[in-house]
Scaffold this motif. Structure first.
Motif, PDB file in Angstrom:
ATOM      1  N   PRO A   1      42.712 -46.731  -3.404  1.00 18.59           N
ATOM      2  CA  PRO A   1      43.589 -47.607  -4.016  1.00 18.59           C
ATOM      3  C   PRO A   1      44.366 -48.669  -3.212  1.00 18.59           C
ATOM      4  N   GLU A   2      44.547 -48.109  -1.946  1.00 19.22           N
ATOM      5  CA  GLU A   2      45.257 -49.105  -1.011  1.00 19.22           C
ATOM      6  C   GLU A   2      44.419 -50.428  -0.722  1.00 19.22           C
ATOM      7  N   ARG A   3      43.435 -50.052  -0.225  1.00 18.72           N
ATOM      8  CA  ARG A   3      42.128 -51.411  -0.077  1.00 18.72           C
ATOM      9  C   ARG A   3      42.057 -52.192  -1.541  1.00 18.72           C
ATOM     10  N   PHE A   4      42.041 -51.696  -2.530  1.00 21.72           N
ATOM     11  CA  PHE A   4      41.810 -52.352  -3.691  1.00 21.72           C
ATOM     12  C   PHE A   4      42.932 -53.275  -3.841  1.00 21.72           C
TER      13      PHE A   4
ATOM     14  N   ALA B   1      31.462 -51.291 -11.271  1.00 20.38           N
ATOM     15  CA  ALA B   1      31.744 -50.976  -9.689  1.00 20.38           C
ATOM     16  C   ALA B   1      31.014 -51.697  -8.819  1.00 20.38           C
ATOM     17  N   PHE B   2      31.808 -52.727  -8.172  1.00 20.05           N
ATOM     18  CA  PHE B   2      31.286 -53.575  -6.999  1.00 20.05           C
ATOM     19  C   PHE B   2      31.148 -52.766  -5.620  1.00 20.05           C
ATOM     20  N   ALA B   3      31.864 -51.336  -5.755  1.00 18.83           N
ATOM     21  CA  ALA B   3      31.439 -50.821  -4.378  1.00 18.83           C
ATOM     22  C   ALA B   3      31.454 -49.032  -4.653  1.00 18.83           C
TER      23      ALA B   3
ATOM     24  N   LEU C   1      34.888 -55.249  -1.914  1.00 18.11           N
ATOM     25  CA  LEU C   1      36.318 -55.557  -1.650  1.00 18.11           C
ATOM     26  C   LEU C   1      36.315 -57.016  -1.599  1.00 18.11           C
ATOM     27  N   ARG C   2      35.221 -57.623  -1.121  1.00 18.87           N
ATOM     28  CA  ARG C   2      35.568 -59.033  -1.234  1.00 18.87           C
ATOM     29  C   ARG C   2      35.166 -59.589  -2.700  1.00 18.87           C
TER      30      ARG C   2
ATOM     31  N   SER D   1      28.535 -50.077   0.425  1.00 17.47           N
ATOM     32  CA  SER D   1      28.867 -51.621  -0.364  1.00 17.47           C
ATOM     33  C   SER D   1      30.527 -51.792  -0.377  1.00 17.47           C
ATOM     34  N   ARG D   2      31.278 -51.108   0.284  1.00 15.79           N
ATOM     35  CA  ARG D   2      32.624 -51.195   0.060  1.00 15.79           C
ATOM     36  C   ARG D   2      33.200 -52.645   0.448  1.00 15.79           C
TER      37      ARG D   2
END
Length: 398
Positions: free
Chosen positions: A348-351, A305-307, A317-318, A312-313
């Motif tokens: 889900p949309e941002r990912f 989990a990176f976010a 995402l980056r 940390s979102r």
């Protein structure tokens, strides 16, 4: 056990409707707190009311957590005892038995199984319990007795480690509540492959059951194909590919113990597949493969989990975008790229947007052919978006 519980109440401006409609949490800024409530012992059961003193149910209280109260039952007079746990576990077991013909699965998935903050994974006659909320820690003896009654396990491992416990103000601990700690990794059959789970020292419960249906989807693409499994842990996607007849599988992970378990799994899966492992930083490994102009028919990236939280979102995402950008050039034209996220905060949309941007930045075009989530032994709570944490996208690279 449930006598004279303290009564706590929502602030006047906090609407109770969300709780009445099923949302299971109360945040610390929604509750009237004073010296009395702050002195309630972590993990205690309390009765919650709205500001007009209308009942909202029985909750587990923890003044040290931002999630200050978690619903245990809608009826505030519910008796939480061994029999109550037995009933909850029996319902969970009956459901899993309709899903799987072998006793390897997540038996309890926290709020979605009405046991908030509690995880139980089953490895045949060995159970691994993660009490990630203070109330589960407090009532652990009742739970263990119930597990013995319902499943008669040979051993019960308590794995009280991880970020979730830290957020509850709980210390890390790992010990045996029943039986003896297994002396070696446990053999776990899934999707025709054999995995090995280290329940004594491994990450979380030792294996990730949640990816089972996504392993199955990807493995159906892998016959006679070359496969790169990045962030492979104990061989998740790679071993599934072997079982389906992949020609070649290469697993990359930063943990040598996890890769050793992957090699055990490869030997036990006994497929006619060239299997190799590489201990390396995943980003560095992908850059190195690009420099060598090595490509694969199928590339999978299943990172940690990176976010994990909102703060940390953006950084997470980056990182997901960077993974997509580095992985895309490693896929042969007409091949497949699988990108995964287990981050609660990356919706889900941002990912999806981050992945598509990364593929585009790599100069590749793609078709999205599959969107996956956790398996049905990891059900989603109907009112808790956080329980829909796993996101899997499978692209066909053009």
């Amino acid at each position: 056990m449930n006598t004279e519980q303290p009564v706590i109440r929502l602030k006047p401006k906090t609407s109770p409707q969300r709780l009445r409609h099923g949302f299971p949490w109360v945040y610390d800024n929604e509750l009237v707190t004073d010296r009395r409530t702050r002195n309630i012992e972590a993990g205690s059961l309390v009765k919650l009311t709205d500001h007009a003193q209308n009942s909202l149910g029985l909750f587990a209280f923890n003044a040290h957590s931002k999630i200050i109260a978690r619903r245990v039952a809608f009826d505030p007079d519910t008796k939480i005892n061994t029999d109550w746990f037995i009933k909850k576990l029996t319902v969970a077991l009956m459901f899993r038995n309709t899903l799987y013909d072998k006793p390897f699965y997540r038996l309890v998935h926290a709020e979605a199984d009405n046991l908030p903050g509690l995880i139980v994974d089953r490895f045949d006659d060995i159970l691994v319990v993660q009490p990630n909320a203070a109330w589960a820690d407090r009532l652990l003896l009742l739970l263990v007795d119930a597990l013995k009654t319902v499943l008669a396990p040979k051993a019960i491992v308590i794995n009280g480690t991880g970020r979730a416990r830290a957020l509850e103000g709980l210390e890390d601990s790992r010990y045996m509540a029943h039986g003896e700690m297994p002396s070696k990794a446990l053999r776990v059959p899934m999707n025709g492959a054999v995995y090995f789970a280290d329940v004594a020292q491994g990450q979380k419960t030792g294996i990730f059951y949640d990816q089972r249906p996504n392993h199955n989807f990807v493995q159906n693409l892998t016959k006679d194909k070359s496969v790169l499994d990045v962030f492979s842990h104990v061989g998740g996607f790679g071993l599934a590919a072997m079982a389906a007849g992949a020609r070649e599988v290469h697993c990359v992970d930063g943990s040598l113990p996890a890769l050793e378990l992957a090699k055990l799994g490869a030997a036990a899966t006994n497929a006619e597949t060239a299997f190799t492992v590489q201990k390396a930083d995943a980003f560095d490994a992908m850059i190195g493969l690009q420099e060598k102009e090595i490509t694969y028919d199928i590339v999978v990236c299943d990172p940690p989990a990176f976010a994990p939280h909102k703060s940390s979102r953006e950084a997470g995402l980056r990182a997901y975008e960077r993974i997509a950008r580095l992985a895309s050039p490693l896929v042969e034209e007409g091949g497949y790229l699988t990108l995964c996220s287990c981050s609660h905060a990356a919706d889900p949309e941002r990912f999806r947007t981050a992945c598509i941007r990364g593929i585009g930045r790599a100069g590749r075009e793609a078709q999205l052919i599959h969107t996956g989530s956790a398996g049905p032994d990891h059900p989603q709570h109907m009112a808790l978006a956080e329980s829909s944490y796993l996101k899997v996208l499978v692209f066909r690279i053009l």
